[in-house]
Design an enzyme around this catalytic site. Structure first.
Site, PDB file in Angstrom:
ATOM      1  N   PHE A  32       7.521 -37.352  23.793  1.00  0.00           N
ATOM      2  CA  PHE A  32       7.139 -36.554  23.296  1.00  0.00           C
ATOM      3  C   PHE A  32       7.396 -35.438  23.962  1.00  0.00           C
ATOM      4  CE2 PHE A  32       8.935 -34.916  18.546  1.00  0.00           C
ATOM      5  CZ  PHE A  32       9.816 -35.632  18.533  1.00  0.00           C
ATOM      6  N   GLN A  89       8.171 -21.333  15.108  1.00  0.00           N
ATOM      7  CA  GLN A  89       8.697 -22.355  15.670  1.00  0.00           C
ATOM      8  C   GLN A  89      10.117 -21.947  15.835  1.00  0.00           C
ATOM      9  OE1 GLN A  89       7.961 -26.598  16.742  1.00  0.00           O
ATOM     10  NE2 GLN A  89       6.889 -25.637  17.884  1.00  0.00           N
ATOM     11  N   HIS A 105      12.871 -24.177  17.395  1.00  0.00           N
ATOM     12  CA  HIS A 105      13.611 -25.224  18.418  1.00  0.00           C
ATOM     13  C   HIS A 105      14.532 -25.115  19.382  1.00  0.00           C
ATOM     14  CE1 HIS A 105      14.293 -30.122  18.801  1.00  0.00           C
ATOM     15  NE2 HIS A 105      13.490 -29.974  17.952  1.00  0.00           N
ATOM     16  N   LEU A 120      19.103 -30.155  12.801  1.00  0.00           N
ATOM     17  CA  LEU A 120      18.784 -30.381  13.579  1.00  0.00           C
ATOM     18  C   LEU A 120      19.202 -31.786  14.968  1.00  0.00           C
ATOM     19  CD1 LEU A 120      15.264 -30.529  15.412  1.00  0.00           C
ATOM     20  CD2 LEU A 120      14.833 -31.938  14.337  1.00  0.00           C
ATOM     21  N   GLU A 171      13.999 -34.174  19.381  1.00  0.00           N
ATOM     22  CA  GLU A 171      13.535 -34.223  20.365  1.00  0.00           C
ATOM     23  C   GLU A 171      13.187 -35.128  21.037  1.00  0.00           C
ATOM     24  OE1 GLU A 171      10.229 -31.183  20.552  1.00  0.00           O
ATOM     25  OE2 GLU A 171       8.888 -33.229  21.737  1.00  0.00           O
ATOM     26  N   ARG A 200       7.962 -26.890  23.209  1.00  0.00           N
ATOM     27  CA  ARG A 200       9.371 -26.000  22.943  1.00  0.00           C
ATOM     28  C   ARG A 200       9.601 -24.290  22.550  1.00  0.00           C
ATOM     29  NH1 ARG A 200       8.748 -29.710  17.063  1.00  0.00           N
ATOM     30  NH2 ARG A 200       9.649 -31.230  17.587  1.00  0.00           N
ATOM     31  N   HIS A 202      12.194 -23.342  13.184  1.00  0.00           N
ATOM     32  CA  HIS A 202      12.178 -24.389  12.802  1.00  0.00           C
ATOM     33  C   HIS A 202      10.749 -24.926  11.898  1.00  0.00           C
ATOM     34  CE1 HIS A 202      12.381 -28.656  13.267  1.00  0.00           C
ATOM     35  NE2 HIS A 202      11.146 -29.311  13.665  1.00  0.00           N
ATOM     36  N   ARG A 234       3.700 -25.245  18.096  1.00  0.00           N
ATOM     37  CA  ARG A 234       2.913 -26.829  17.839  1.00  0.00           C
ATOM     38  C   ARG A 234       3.680 -27.837  18.558  1.00  0.00           C
ATOM     39  NH1 ARG A 234       6.040 -30.776  14.129  1.00  0.00           N
ATOM     40  NH2 ARG A 234       7.385 -29.429  13.658  1.00  0.00           N
TER      41      ARG A 234
HETATM   42  C1  LIG Z   1      14.089 -31.001  10.420  1.00  0.00           C
HETATM   43  C2  LIG Z   1      13.368 -31.344  10.263  1.00  0.00           C
HETATM   44  C3  LIG Z   1      13.247 -32.337  12.032  1.00  0.00           C
HETATM   45  C4  LIG Z   1      11.501 -32.616  11.950  1.00  0.00           C
HETATM   46  N1  LIG Z   1      10.845 -33.255  12.027  1.00  0.00           N
HETATM   47  C5  LIG Z   1       9.725 -33.617  12.267  1.00  0.00           C
HETATM   48  C6  LIG Z   1       9.070 -35.150  13.449  1.00  0.00           C
HETATM   49  O1  LIG Z   1      10.069 -35.569  13.674  1.00  0.00           O
HETATM   50  N2  LIG Z   1       7.689 -34.709  13.244  1.00  0.00           N
HETATM   51  C7  LIG Z   1       6.771 -34.175  12.946  1.00  0.00           C
HETATM   52  O2  LIG Z   1       5.786 -34.270  12.830  1.00  0.00           O
HETATM   53  N3  LIG Z   1       7.488 -32.989  12.341  1.00  0.00           N
HETATM   54  C8  LIG Z   1       8.461 -32.989  11.254  1.00  0.00           C
HETATM   55  N4  LIG Z   1       9.314 -31.351  11.361  1.00  0.00           N
HETATM   56  C9  LIG Z   1       8.078 -31.146  10.325  1.00  0.00           C
HETATM   57  C10 LIG Z   1       7.525 -31.690   9.424  1.00  0.00           C
HETATM   58  O3  LIG Z   1       8.763 -32.215   8.935  1.00  0.00           O
HETATM   59  C11 LIG Z   1       7.564 -30.939   7.924  1.00  0.00           C
HETATM   60  O4  LIG Z   1       6.602 -30.017   8.853  1.00  0.00           O
HETATM   61  C12 LIG Z   1       6.307 -31.548   7.069  1.00  0.00           C
HETATM   62  O5  LIG Z   1       7.612 -32.722   6.460  1.00  0.00           O
HETATM   63  C13 LIG Z   1       6.024 -30.425   6.093  1.00  0.00           C
HETATM   64  O6  LIG Z   1       5.693 -31.403   5.437  1.00  0.00           O
HETATM   65  P1  LIG Z   1       5.319 -30.509   3.546  1.00  0.00           P
HETATM   66  O7  LIG Z   1       4.470 -31.918   2.690  1.00  0.00           O
HETATM   67  O8  LIG Z   1       3.696 -29.314   4.058  1.00  0.00           O
HETATM   68  O9  LIG Z   1       6.213 -29.672   3.083  1.00  0.00           O
HETATM   69  P2  LIG Z   1       7.307 -29.672   2.148  1.00  0.00           P
HETATM   70  O10 LIG Z   1       8.388 -31.329   2.951  1.00  0.00           O
HETATM   71  O11 LIG Z   1       8.625 -28.900   2.566  1.00  0.00           O
HETATM   72  O12 LIG Z   1       6.784 -29.767   0.776  1.00  0.00           O
HETATM   73  C14 LIG Z   1       6.600 -28.969  -0.035  1.00  0.00           C
HETATM   74  C15 LIG Z   1       7.365 -29.727  -1.522  1.00  0.00           C
HETATM   75  O13 LIG Z   1       5.994 -28.682  -1.798  1.00  0.00           O
HETATM   76  C16 LIG Z   1       7.273 -27.385  -3.090  1.00  0.00           C
HETATM   77  N5  LIG Z   1       7.426 -26.449  -3.582  1.00  0.00           N
HETATM   78  C17 LIG Z   1       8.137 -25.592  -2.412  1.00  0.00           C
HETATM   79  N6  LIG Z   1       8.039 -24.529  -3.538  1.00  0.00           N
HETATM   80  C18 LIG Z   1       7.464 -25.129  -5.124  1.00  0.00           C
HETATM   81  C19 LIG Z   1       6.983 -24.180  -5.913  1.00  0.00           C
HETATM   82  N7  LIG Z   1       6.947 -22.757  -5.811  1.00  0.00           N
HETATM   83  N8  LIG Z   1       6.441 -24.758  -7.152  1.00  0.00           N
HETATM   84  C20 LIG Z   1       6.860 -26.262  -6.800  1.00  0.00           C
HETATM   85  N9  LIG Z   1       7.020 -26.753  -5.925  1.00  0.00           N
HETATM   86  C21 LIG Z   1       6.681 -26.195  -4.851  1.00  0.00           C
HETATM   87  C22 LIG Z   1       9.036 -28.834  -2.915  1.00  0.00           C
HETATM   88  O14 LIG Z   1       9.460 -29.192  -4.302  1.00  0.00           O
HETATM   89  C23 LIG Z   1       7.860 -30.295  -2.112  1.00  0.00           C
HETATM   90  O15 LIG Z   1       8.096 -31.145  -2.758  1.00  0.00           O
HETATM   91  C24 LIG Z   1      10.132 -31.720  10.957  1.00  0.00           C
HETATM   92  C25 LIG Z   1      11.006 -30.469   9.834  1.00  0.00           C
HETATM   93  C26 LIG Z   1      12.208 -30.233  10.297  1.00  0.00           C
HETATM   94  C27 LIG Z   1      12.658 -29.273   9.327  1.00  0.00           C
END
Ligand SMILES: Cc1cc2nc3c(=O)[nH]c(=O)nc-3n(C[C@H](O)[C@H](O)[C@H](O)COP(=O)(O)OP(=O)(O)OC[C@H]3O[C@@H](n4cnc5c(N)ncnc54)[C@H](O)[C@@H]3O)c2cc1C
Ligand code: FES
Lengths: 569, 256
Positions: free
Chosen positions: A117, A231, A233, A243, A246, A277, A345, A380
């Site tokens: 990666f 970030q 991407h 997306l 990577e 990135r 991203h 990141r």
């Molecule tokens: C397309 C894509 C590919 C990626 N690929 C990778 C990868 O391969 N490897 C890697 O390490 N990272 C990757 N990332 C980054 C990583 O996926 C995210 O940073 C990570 O999943 C974030 O998780 P989280 O639990 O912080 O938030 P999220 O998964 O976004 O969850 C947020 C939660 O909060 C809830 N929420 C938000 N606001 C409210 C509100 N007002 N009231 C109630 N609930 C609320 C939502 O319902 C949801 O359940 C990628 C990101 C993207 C967009």
């Protein structure tokens, strides 16, 4: 207004929120934990992560190497104690996830497979074909179902934090299905609401990534840290922002310009397509600016060439890339290069926390992309984020479980009750009833355009000043906005308006923080200050909410073993 | 790429206004790469903010955006408008679910069924993570991999004629997920799940019509999962039925 009570309330059902919830109930046998999520947890945007999650699991690898790569990738803005804890816990979390059932891809000897990666000096990214986020999220969600002390509020939207003196005592939340506002009291609240990518126009982030939790904390007086670190991407499909992971480059894909050249040789010859990135995204724009890009319906682009990997490898290791390219661009990556351009991203910045996920406001914790525990600094490394959600989600859950054991249960009296009533008035008498104002979608579109144009990959004082002006103007327009839908039941128009209001706070913090950082570091690239400036800016930005634009403070970076050095690859 | 205009007919249901559902037509611009969800978003942003539907990822993986498009359950983010050129285009909520508002359906029933099949790894003894991963061969992974690809979009329930007649039927996705764990070499919970999948309303209700497998956007074959579960059940049933372990397992949420 009705009220509900739990010991711990987690806002968010993505990777970080679910991990925190599970950690809390496992830590303490009696606690009642609520997970509130505005979408069903398995719809959280974690689902879209493709490439993999980093952890040291091989003999040839070391914790120090993972730490150093992460710190160098961060352009030395990461807090090194936070990174050291992260790399140490990462293998544990990865194996725990495997034990819970995550269908990781396997080597012939049965071990979890690893791939290369960007910015990682050895293969250490564990993967499940190219759908790690989907599998990780469903594994965590399904595992969470076995704990009956985890109470879920699916499709409930948190609108505000309720604070009493210097302590959080709960939240107000709309049950979207009925449109009713509730107070949920808790001894502690963990914000795990993900990033704020929808502030921008061109992004890999889903519709729901609107920075709600960042804004909730900001409004409660907690600073947002390093929000200028956005970030971009390098490989998004030009039309949709979908997306292309990577991992496509990790498996050997090339980036080429219109002369058929692997242009990364000009920028990071030592890493080529596996550079970090921030550097690759800027390199693509430089190629385009110098006339070596392709021209398409959705602007200029470069190409991601996977043809030499062959059908079999693409099928086996990158089936989702193939599916996305076929479906959304109409090409087969085994036969045609994929058009790509850089776009928003991930948000490195977020709610300021210490290494235990504590925000400094009594009872308020944060984890995941919404938080900034400062392990990503100014850039990141791909595949560190999911692992971060697990490591620091677990930390937050455990810390809070210990914390609440000594705390009294909040009661539904003042000031909390009064705050909840004010919130009800603000939403239902204010926003919902307001007639003849501006439609919120036009404000949203103008915000996204403004951020794209003025707070993008390359920035300078003029663009950022204009960005600040636009945001302030939009905030004024927001006070006179109208929603079309006046019903209570499943009012997505109302929810979107509240989300937009949150996004404007995030956009403000990003833009002002970017303007104040007069240097270039990691993803923050100032044309007028092209050099990194360790004398003035080896420090974190803290933006505090203020009626006339945020107040800035700064915090030194924690350096343990790795002295800042020039970042050459 | 040229821009055309299409007329979409969208089913509306707004319980606070009227108990009666109705259709509303909107004109939307589209190009070759416009999906049905883009059209809904165009309506919502520029014409009518009252239209309610769910979506998030716009890349076919979060499972939010299912709807019946000309009577066929589809992900609206993965269905292109130009495929309907010259035809009428009607968008309705997923069939077989109660409607909350417009295209938003109530999926409580599925959420309960998912919980019922105990979709987590069950083992007599958990090893601590320090001892390393449970090894799994590629072959072992292949046995359950496709069934772990279910995104819970519920198109399969909307397509299932049996579920349409009997909502107690466990149905395609929940069975596929039960089988996903049963077939996983790391899991030992077969016995705990058998009474659920082999209940009267479990796999035996299915008459192998196979619409579920046809509409699945992720290449999962729930019908195959159902068949495999039937075969396993036929082999194991006499041994497991009504053993004390089975009884314990049918009690709700034995997990913790
Ligand atoms: C397309 C894509 C590919 C990626 N690929 C990778 C990868 O391969 N490897 C890697 O390490 N990272 C990757 N990332 C980054 C990583 O996926 C995210 O940073 C990570 O999943 C974030 O998780 P989280 O639990 O912080 O938030 P999220 O998964 O976004 O969850 C947020 C939660 O909060 C809830 N929420 C938000 N606001 C409210 C509100 N007002 N009231 C109630 N609930 C609320 C939502 O319902 C949801 O359940 C990628 C990101 C993207 C967009
Ligand atoms: S919007 Fe996520 S599957 Fe369609």
């Amino acid at each position: 207004m009705e009220h509900l009570t739990h010991d711990i309330l987690v806002v968010g059902g993505g990777a970080a929120g679910l991990r925190a919830g599970i950690a809390a109930v496992e830590r303490s046998p009696k606690l009642s934990v609520a997970i509130v999520s505005k979408v069903y947890p398995m719809r959280s945007h974690t689902v879209s992560a493709e490439g993999g999650m980093a952890a040291v699991t091989r003999e040839y690898d070391s914790l120090d190497s993972h730490a150093y790569d992460t710190i160098k990738g961060s352009d030395f803005l990461a807090d090194q104690d936070s990174v050291e804890y992260f790399v140490k816990q990462a293998p544990h979390e990865a194996v725990q996830l495997e034990h819970w059932g995550c269908p990781f891809s396997r080597d012939p000897d049965g071990r979890i497979s690893v791939r290369a990666f960007g910015g990682m000096s050895v293969k250490r990214t564990l993967f499940a074909t190219d759908k790690i986020g989907f599998h990780l999220l469903h594994t965590l969600f399904q595992t969470s179902l076995k704990y009956d002390r985890i109470h879920r509020y699916d499709e409930w939207f948190v609108t505000s934090l309720l604070t009493n003196a210097n302590r959080v005592e709960g939240v107000t939340a709309i049950d979207i299905r009925t449109g009713e506002l509730f107070t949920i009291l808790a001894k502690a609240v963990i914000i795990a609401t993900g990033g704020c990518g929808r502030v921008f126009q061109f992004t890999t982030n889903g519709w729901i990534k609107t920075g709600d939790g960042m804004a909730l904390a900001y409004r409660a007086g907690v600073p947002l840290k390093d929000m200028e670190m956005v970030q971009y991407h390098p490989t998004l499909l030009p039309n949709t922002g979908i997306l292309i992971t990577e991992a496509a480059r990790g498996e050997g894909g090339y980036l080429i310009n219109k002369d058929g050249e692997r242009f990364m040789k000009r920028y990071v010859p030592g890493k080529m397509e596996l550079g970090p990135r921030d550097i690759i995204s800027r390199s693509e724009l430089t190629e385009i600016k110098e006339g070596r890009g392709f021209e398409g319906r959705y602007g200029s682009y470069v190409e991601l060439d996977l043809r030499h990997l062959g059908e079999k490898k693409i099928e086996e290791k990158l089936p989702f890339v193939k599916e996305l390219a076929e479906k959304y661009v109409g090409i087969d990556p085994a036969h045609d290069p994929i058009p790509v351009r850089p776009g928003q991203h991930y948000q490195m910045g977020g709610v300021h926390t210490n290494i235990e996920g504590f925000t400094g406001l009594g009872g308020l914790y944060a984890a995941g992309e919404a938080a900034c525990v400062s392990m990503n600094g100014a850039n990141r490394l791909g595949s560190n984020s999911l692992t971060e959600c697990l490591v620091y989600g677990a930390v937050a859950g455990e810390t809070v479980a210990d914390y609440v054991a000594k705390q009294p249960t909040p009661s539904f009296g003042n000031p909390v009750q009064g705050l909840a009533m004010t919130e009800e008035t603000r939403i239902y008498d204010g926003l919902l009833k307001h007639e003849n104002g501006e439609r919120t979608s036009t404000i949203r579109i103008d915000m996204q355009k403004g951020m794209e144009e003025h707070v993008g990959i390359f920035r300078d004082e003029n663009s950022l000043r204009e960005g600040c002006r636009i945001i302030e103007d939009l905030k004024k327009r927001m006070t006179n906005s109208t929603v079309d839908d006046k019903d209570r039941v499943f009012n997505t128009d109302l929810v979107s308006a509240l989300e937009l209001d949150f996004m404007l706070d995030c956009a403000e913090a990003i833009t002002y923080s970017a303007r104040a950082r007069t240097e270039s570091r990691g993803a923050h690239s100032r044309i007028d200050y092209p050099k990194r400036d360790d004398t003035s800016f080896l420090k974190h930005t803290l933006a505090y909410r203020n009626p006339n634009g945020p107040r800035m403070e700064y915090l030194p970076v924690t350096i343990t073993r790795w002295k800042p050095e020039e970042r050459v690859y | 790429m040229e821009t055309d205009t299409a007329t979409i007919r969208v089913a509306r249901y707004r319980p606070e206004k009227s108990e009666k559902p109705y259709f509303q037509e909107y004109k939307v611009p589209y190009r070759k790469d416009t999906v049905v969800l883009d059209a809904l978003n165009q309506v919502k942003a520029e014409q009518d903010g009252t239209l309610a539907y769910r979506w998030s990822c716009r890349m076919g993986v979060c499972g939010s955006c299912g709807a019946n498009v000309n009577g066929v359950p589809k992900l609206t983010c993965a269905t292109f408008l130009h495929e309907f050129k010259g035809k009428s285009l009607t968008i309705e909520p997923l069939a077989n679910f109660p409607v909350i508002k417009d295209l938003v359906v109530n999926i409580d029933d599925f959420m309960e069924k998912l919980l019922k099949v105990k979709p987590w790894i069950i083992r007599d003894k958990q090893s601590p993570p320090e001892e390393g991963e449970y090894k799994q061969s590629g072959k072992e992974l292949d046995r359950y991999a496709q069934f772990s690809s279910c995104i819970n979009c519920l198109l399969c329930y909307a397509a299932c004629p049996i579920y349409g007649l009997n909502e107690d039927f466990l149905g395609p996705a929940a069975t596929a997920l039960a089988y996903r764990y049963i077939a996983d070499s790391r899991d030992q919970g077969k016995k705990a799940r058998f009474p659920i999948v082999h209940d009267l309303e479990g796999v035996w209700e299915c008459t192998l019509i196979g619409e579920c497998s046809v509409v699945c956007p992720k290449g999962v074959d729930p019908m195959l999962a159902i068949q495999k579960t039937k075969i396993l059940g036929a082999m194991e049933a006499p041994k497991t039925m009504l053993s004390p372990e089975t009884l314990k397992a049918i009690l709700p949420r034995g997990g913790e």
